[in-house]
Design a protein around this motif. Structure first.
Motif, PDB file in Angstrom:
ATOM      1  N   ASP A  52      35.063  23.663  45.517  1.00 54.01           N
ATOM      2  CA  ASP A  52      33.879  23.757  44.666  1.00 54.01           C
ATOM      3  C   ASP A  52      33.731  25.134  44.020  1.00 54.01           C
ATOM      4  O   ASP A  52      33.461  25.235  42.822  1.00 54.01           O
ATOM      5  N   ASP A  53      33.911  26.190  44.794  1.00 54.22           N
ATOM      6  CA  ASP A  53      33.780  27.538  44.234  1.00 54.22           C
ATOM      7  C   ASP A  53      34.778  27.767  43.107  1.00 54.22           C
ATOM      8  O   ASP A  53      34.426  28.319  42.065  1.00 54.22           O
ATOM      9  N   LEU A  54      36.009  27.345  43.324  1.00 50.32           N
ATOM     10  CA  LEU A  54      37.031  27.501  42.285  1.00 50.32           C
ATOM     11  C   LEU A  54      36.649  26.713  41.039  1.00 50.32           C
ATOM     12  O   LEU A  54      36.708  27.232  39.924  1.00 50.32           O
ATOM     13  N   CYS A  55      36.246  25.485  41.212  1.00 46.82           N
ATOM     14  CA  CYS A  55      35.884  24.636  40.068  1.00 46.82           C
ATOM     15  C   CYS A  55      34.711  25.221  39.295  1.00 46.82           C
ATOM     16  O   CYS A  55      34.724  25.257  38.055  1.00 46.82           O
ATOM     17  N   GLN A  56      33.689  25.665  40.009  1.00 47.63           N
ATOM     18  CA  GLN A  56      32.523  26.257  39.338  1.00 47.63           C
ATOM     19  C   GLN A  56      32.917  27.513  38.560  1.00 47.63           C
ATOM     20  O   GLN A  56      32.465  27.718  37.429  1.00 47.63           O
ATOM     21  N   SER A  57      33.763  28.331  39.128  1.00 48.68           N
ATOM     22  CA  SER A  57      34.166  29.570  38.461  1.00 48.68           C
ATOM     23  C   SER A  57      35.031  29.300  37.243  1.00 48.68           C
ATOM     24  O   SER A  57      34.883  29.949  36.207  1.00 48.68           O
ATOM     25  N   LEU A  58      35.917  28.332  37.352  1.00 47.83           N
ATOM     26  CA  LEU A  58      36.809  28.043  36.222  1.00 47.83           C
ATOM     27  C   LEU A  58      36.077  27.397  35.054  1.00 47.83           C
ATOM     28  O   LEU A  58      36.578  27.403  33.932  1.00 47.83           O
ATOM     29  N   GLN A  59      34.901  26.869  35.280  1.00 44.26           N
ATOM     30  CA  GLN A  59      34.134  26.257  34.197  1.00 44.26           C
ATOM     31  C   GLN A  59      33.343  27.280  33.385  1.00 44.26           C
ATOM     32  O   GLN A  59      32.838  26.960  32.310  1.00 44.26           O
ATOM     33  N   GLN A  60      33.252  28.502  33.867  1.00 45.03           N
ATOM     34  CA  GLN A  60      32.540  29.537  33.124  1.00 45.03           C
ATOM     35  C   GLN A  60      33.376  29.983  31.934  1.00 45.03           C
ATOM     36  O   GLN A  60      34.592  30.145  32.046  1.00 45.03           O
ATOM     37  N   ASN A  67      40.970  37.213  37.336  1.00 48.60           N
ATOM     38  CA  ASN A  67      39.968  36.694  38.262  1.00 48.60           C
ATOM     39  C   ASN A  67      40.296  35.242  38.633  1.00 48.60           C
ATOM     40  O   ASN A  67      40.159  34.850  39.788  1.00 48.60           O
ATOM     41  N   ALA A  68      40.726  34.457  37.662  1.00 52.09           N
ATOM     42  CA  ALA A  68      41.082  33.058  37.928  1.00 52.09           C
ATOM     43  C   ALA A  68      42.241  32.973  38.920  1.00 52.09           C
ATOM     44  O   ALA A  68      42.209  32.146  39.842  1.00 52.09           O
ATOM     45  N   MET A  69      43.243  33.795  38.766  1.00 53.69           N
ATOM     46  CA  MET A  69      44.381  33.796  39.684  1.00 53.69           C
ATOM     47  C   MET A  69      43.954  34.229  41.083  1.00 53.69           C
ATOM     48  O   MET A  69      44.443  33.694  42.086  1.00 53.69           O
ATOM     49  N   SER A  70      43.033  35.166  41.151  1.00 54.21           N
ATOM     50  CA  SER A  70      42.503  35.593  42.447  1.00 54.21           C
ATOM     51  C   SER A  70      41.763  34.439  43.127  1.00 54.21           C
ATOM     52  O   SER A  70      41.909  34.228  44.334  1.00 54.21           O
ATOM     53  N   LEU A  71      40.988  33.690  42.367  1.00 54.47           N
ATOM     54  CA  LEU A  71      40.268  32.537  42.913  1.00 54.47           C
ATOM     55  C   LEU A  71      41.231  31.455  43.398  1.00 54.47           C
ATOM     56  O   LEU A  71      41.015  30.831  44.438  1.00 54.47           O
ATOM     57  N   VAL A  72      42.297  31.242  42.653  1.00 48.96           N
ATOM     58  CA  VAL A  72      43.303  30.257  43.064  1.00 48.96           C
ATOM     59  C   VAL A  72      43.957  30.692  44.371  1.00 48.96           C
ATOM     60  O   VAL A  72      44.132  29.890  45.292  1.00 48.96           O
ATOM     61  N   TYR A  73      44.296  31.972  44.482  1.00 47.86           N
ATOM     62  CA  TYR A  73      44.907  32.498  45.702  1.00 47.86           C
ATOM     63  C   TYR A  73      43.956  32.347  46.892  1.00 47.86           C
ATOM     64  O   TYR A  73      44.368  31.914  47.982  1.00 47.86           O
ATOM     65  N   THR A  74      42.680  32.680  46.677  1.00 48.85           N
ATOM     66  CA  THR A  74      41.689  32.554  47.749  1.00 48.85           C
ATOM     67  C   THR A  74      41.538  31.103  48.184  1.00 48.85           C
ATOM     68  O   THR A  74      41.464  30.806  49.377  1.00 48.85           O
TER      69      THR A  74
END
Length: 130
Positions: A52-60, A67-74
């Motif tokens: 959910d966190d990744l999806c919400q962030s990628l929709q911004q 930042n997107a790559m960091s979220l994917v790694y996390t």
């Protein structure tokens, strides 16, 4: 909503008449009250929480690639933690859910009995996997 779904299916099963929806409701009820369904339900709940966190962030709209790559790694790391360390908790949650709704819990140490189906037919023919 799980209990509400079971109640609706019971009403259809016990309703008047003898027609196709009774059979479909029986099949649905059997599936909803199976251990496999309970396990997949809880597993998907955990995966969706992580995603959910990744999806919400990628929709911004103001998202940069770093930042997107960091979220994917996390997210990958959290999924790996779920796989490696949170299985016991997941199984305990599934067990308590099954006990609450009186769902039969299989004995995990029993020998696996191959069911009918394509995979078994291929093994019978001498075709193996892996």
């Amino acid at each position: 909503m799980y209990n509400a779904n079971l109640n609706v299916l019971k009403c259809v099963i016990n309703g008047p008449g003898n027609y196709v929806p009774h059979d479909e409701a029986n099949k649905g009820y059997d599936l909803l009250t199976s251990y496999n369904f309970a396990f997949i339900l809880h597993l998907m709940k955990e995966v969706m929480k992580i995603m959910d966190d990744l999806c919400q962030s990628l929709q911004q709209k103001s998202q940069d690639i770093v930042n997107a790559m960091s979220l994917v790694y996390t997210t990958k790391s959290l999924l790996q933690v779920l796989r490696d360390e949170a299985c016991d908790t997941l199984f305990e949650n599934v067990k308590s859910f099954c006990e609450k709704y009186v769902i039969e819990i299989p004995i995990m140490n029993d020998r696996y009995k191959a069911g009918r189906g394509r995979a078994r037919d291929l093994v019978t023919l001498g075709i193996t996997f892996g």
